[in-house]
Design an enzyme around this catalytic site. Structure first.
Site, PDB file in Angstrom:
ATOM      1  N   GLY A   1       0.836  -1.191   0.000  1.00 57.51           N
ATOM      2  CA  GLY A   1       0.000   0.000   0.000  1.00 57.51           C
ATOM      3  C   GLY A   1       0.870   1.240   0.000  1.00 57.51           C
ATOM      4  O   GLY A   1       2.025   1.202   0.450  1.00 57.51           O
TER       5      GLY A   1
ATOM      6  N   HIS B   1      -4.269   0.947   7.331  1.00 57.68           N
ATOM      7  CA  HIS B   1      -2.964   1.608   7.415  1.00 57.68           C
ATOM      8  C   HIS B   1      -2.918   2.814   6.470  1.00 57.68           C
ATOM      9  O   HIS B   1      -2.463   3.900   6.845  1.00 57.68           O
ATOM     10  CB  HIS B   1      -1.879   0.581   7.066  1.00 57.68           C
ATOM     11  N   GLU B   2      -3.440   2.627   5.230  1.00 54.37           N
ATOM     12  CA  GLU B   2      -3.412   3.737   4.260  1.00 54.37           C
ATOM     13  C   GLU B   2      -4.403   4.836   4.646  1.00 54.37           C
ATOM     14  O   GLU B   2      -4.118   6.030   4.486  1.00 54.37           O
ATOM     15  CB  GLU B   2      -3.672   3.228   2.838  1.00 54.37           C
TER      16      GLU B   2
ATOM     17  N   GLN C   1       2.878  10.003   1.296  1.00 51.36           N
ATOM     18  CA  GLN C   1       4.170   9.320   1.316  1.00 51.36           C
ATOM     19  C   GLN C   1       5.031   9.645   0.106  1.00 51.36           C
ATOM     20  O   GLN C   1       6.216   9.286   0.075  1.00 51.36           O
ATOM     21  CB  GLN C   1       3.969   7.803   1.385  1.00 51.36           C
TER      22      GLN C   1
ATOM     23  N   CYS D   1       5.990   0.084   7.518  1.00 48.33           N
ATOM     24  CA  CYS D   1       5.599   1.224   6.683  1.00 48.33           C
ATOM     25  C   CYS D   1       6.787   1.600   5.805  1.00 48.33           C
ATOM     26  O   CYS D   1       7.914   1.693   6.294  1.00 48.33           O
ATOM     27  CB  CYS D   1       5.206   2.396   7.578  1.00 48.33           C
ATOM     28  N   LEU D   2       6.535   1.829   4.523  1.00 50.49           N
ATOM     29  CA  LEU D   2       7.616   2.200   3.603  1.00 50.49           C
ATOM     30  C   LEU D   2       8.269   3.516   4.014  1.00 50.49           C
ATOM     31  O   LEU D   2       9.405   3.781   3.631  1.00 50.49           O
ATOM     32  CB  LEU D   2       7.080   2.307   2.168  1.00 50.49           C
TER      33      LEU D   2
ATOM     34  N   HIS E   1      -2.762   7.011   7.039  1.00 50.92           N
ATOM     35  CA  HIS E   1      -1.817   7.944   6.415  1.00 50.92           C
ATOM     36  C   HIS E   1      -2.530   9.223   5.963  1.00 50.92           C
ATOM     37  O   HIS E   1      -1.974  10.315   6.053  1.00 50.92           O
ATOM     38  CB  HIS E   1      -1.147   7.314   5.190  1.00 50.92           C
TER      39      HIS E   1
HETATM   40 NI    NI Z   1       2.725   3.309   5.730  1.00 52.87          NI
END
Ligand code: NI
Length: 172
Positions: free
Chosen positions: A46, A135-136, A51, A93-94, A139
């Site tokens: 995701g 999670h997204e 991000q 998380c990226l 964000h």
């Molecule tokens: Ni994340």
């Protein structure tokens, strides 16, 4: 379409609630395509617009990752409409490379969203898909996964966060 640079914690764009998308134009289609490309390249399941430094309510999710993208979900202006059960699994998380922790999430969710052209979508997800969607969505509200933790596990995770190698390099 192009790969975008993934913004890392503690960049302030990650903590800012993103704005609703109002214009469904070629620029938005490009943004969504770039999100997908960047997510697959990472690779991740995701990625949300903040991000890549764009404070808009748009994200992509794909927990399958198969060729042809049969499981790619586009979430523009998403809204959680149903949520039930509970799961606790490892999450990362990226934007915070090197950190992961078990996070409580609903077991099943339903979201309503728009696609890049403004078409209405309704997505039901369980397990990893439910987790990735939540999670997204977080964000888009400026919430990072470690903020979902409580008590001692949160304290220990924050301690690990401060010691992440990439943050050490940034301040060295
Ligand atoms: Ni994340």
């Amino acid at each position: 379409m192009s790969l975008r640079e993934i913004v890392l914690y503690p960049d302030p764009v990650l903590r800012r609630p993103a704005r609703e998308v109002e214009r469904f134009d070629a620029e938005l289609e490009r943004l969504v395509e770039d999100l997908a490309e960047t997510m697959y390249a990472a690779p991740g399941v995701g990625l949300a617009a903040p991000q890549i430094g764009v404070s808009l309510r748009a994200a992509v999710v794909d927990v399958g990752g198969a060729a042809g993208r049969p499981e790619l979900h586009v979430l523009v202006n998403p809204r959680l409409v149903e949520s039930e059960g509970r799961q606790r699994e490892d999450e990362g998380c990226l934007s915070i490379p090197g950190l992961s922790e078990r996070v409580d999430r609903p077991r099943r969710v339903v979201v309503e969203a728009l696609d890049a052209r403004g078409g209405a979508l309704r997505i039901a997800g369980e397990g990893l898909l439910a987790r990735a969607i939540c999670h997204e969505l977080d964000h888009l509200d400026g919430i990072l996964f470690f903020e979902r933790l409580t008590g001692l596990r949160k304290e220990l995770t924050l301690r690990r966060l401060r010691k992440l190698p990439y943050l050490q390099q940034a301040t060295a």
